[in-house]
Write an enzyme that holds these catalytic residues in place. Sequence first.
Site, short mmCIF file in Angstrom:
data_model
loop_
_atom_site.label_atom_id
_atom_site.label_comp_id
_atom_site.label_asym_id
_atom_site.label_seq_id
_atom_site.Cartn_x
_atom_site.Cartn_y
_atom_site.Cartn_z
N ASP A 136 0.83 -1.21 0.00
CA ASP A 136 0.00 0.00 0.00
C ASP A 136 0.86 1.26 0.00
OD1 ASP A 136 0.81 -0.61 2.67
OD2 ASP A 136 -0.76 0.66 3.49
N GLU A 200 0.39 -1.36 5.69
CA GLU A 200 1.47 -0.80 6.52
C GLU A 200 1.26 0.68 6.80
OE1 GLU A 200 5.13 1.22 7.65
OE2 GLU A 200 3.96 1.60 5.87
#
Length: 546
Positions: A136, A200
């Site tokens: 991400d 994350e």
Amino acid sequence: MSGARWRETGGALLALLLLGAGTLLVALLLRTYTLPSNQVTWQGEGAAGGELTPEEKQRLREALAGAIRIPTVSFSEEEQNVTALAEFGGYIRKVFPGVFSSSIVKHEVVAEYSHLFSVQGSDRSLRPYMMLAHLDVVPAPPEGWDVPPFSGEERDGYIYGRGALDDKSCVIGVLQALELLLKRGYHPKRSFYIGLGHDEEVSGHKGAMKIVQILQSRGVKLLFVVDEGLAVLDGVIQGIKRPVALIGTTEKGSITLNLTVNQPPGHSSMPPAETSIGILAAAVSRLERNPMPNMFGEGPEASMFEQLAGEFVFPLNVMMANLWLFSPIISRFTEKSTPLSKAVQPSAGFAQKSPCHAPPLAPIGVLERTPSSNALVRTTTAVTILNAGVKSNVIPRMARATVNFRLHPAQTVQEALDIVQNTINDARVEISVLNSFDPLPISPYDESNFGYQTLQRTIHSVFSAAPVAPGVCIGNTDSRHFVNLTDSIYRFSPFTLKAEDLSRIHGLNERISLDGLQRLTQFYYQLIRNADSDKVPVAHRATHEL
Ligand SMILES: *[C@@H]1O[C@H](CO)[C@@H](O)[C@H](O)[C@H]1NC(C)=O
Ligand SMILES: *[C@@H]1O[C@H](CO)[C@@H](O)[C@H](O)[C@H]1NC(C)=O
Ligand SMILES: *[C@@H]1O[C@H](CO)[C@@H](O)[C@H](O)[C@H]1NC(C)=O
Ligand SMILES: [Zn+2]
């Protein structure tokens, strides 16, 4: 006492002083120039076998550009682009067919969008290790970018786009390295895992944590973990000329608090002496005016300076090699116009909010003076939300502020909370903890540590023998969820950052050079090969020259 006696005593005293000063000077210099340097080298090791053919280079740049074009944005813990995350899973299957078809690689989708690869080594007696990266990225509104942020466009030898550094380059690099090794018939001796988390940027509570649970349920213990984090810094730490590699051996902790004040509401025409807003404002002001204690030297940040001492220009080298004497000066020196403060002032470009690569680094200096270096020496205090009142003639009942603290590695959540309580020192201010975690344990970085030394060896072979030192990550990474699987967690992103690059991470015009991307891939390639050794690598010691 007679004048003569005075002169005699004075003379003796002066001689003594001079002798003392001389001895001190000699001691300082001796330590500076003979400090057993922790800088070791693996001379003569090239990127053996990690070189890419022109076609492989071409495929690598296309692989990253394609990854950038899938907008795997995390807006918040609740809101992610799951369409893009799902698409990414299909994308890596297509781009790395060798990884997905190999008989020694087991692939699992975790928590719907994260990925766990288990690579079976030939020697099952060797403890496995793990490499992490995340899929991400943070949002990137197109305003201010030279190229659209999700285009993966190439310009002047750089691939641009959100994730070019953080962290799609690592996702693509580590998979590409494995793909190449498999293609060249390499069969690793030591087993390893690759974990690719999908959240994350908003905590890792779904991806990384689930991966940890799975490994834990299988009884896995890891020799070491490598995740994103610090990097090779070129011209970032002023006073150091060469590029130096910092490996994050810990991360700061965090506390988020709500401060709430409730007082009887009323009309503005008859205000009481103190209002909820006034009481809260005073409390917030006390927190800002009384920063948490400067703890320079109590955490691992001092090791970084000591190990890099030989890289600093004079007289900083003498100071860094003698922190036992100079650390108070280095950490507290706050005058604006001294040569020292100029010499060690971090370069421009720190005004950003990067979580993991945040200039842990620019440490230096006159550490308290700049926000980035201040973050290295103490627990930081940041008031982030303030709420009170709805109408101009009504005194509100409630006033509330949210405060975020990032904990110095030598301070616990409880210690910080005690200080906050004492600083606010007002029972009307209710303190509630929204979330908190302690600083991460410090991973070992001594000569007998396999993971650290293997990383150092790999860095030397790929980054022209850049000196390596431990550092502190002032932001957080997915690796913090792995503390129960290993004591050796290292945060290192295998690329070079110049001062001006720091603001690109989570900022505008994030980019990686083609050469940087190839090196990054070679790094993982070499790391996998080097980790196959069954002994801790031993190197030649570098010596400082006078
Ligand atoms: C989410 O990703 C898809 C592609 O997978 C894209 O078409 C869409 O525009 C993205 N949505 C947002 C809000 O970024
Ligand atoms: C904390 O304070 C913020 C800002 O006023 C508010 O939005 C949030 O709901 C509060 N959280 C809790 C758990 O009280
Ligand atoms: C590690 O284990 C302890 C004890 O079982 C547990 O309390 C803690 O939450 C675990 N930490 C993580 C990050 O999983
Ligand atoms: Zn990241």
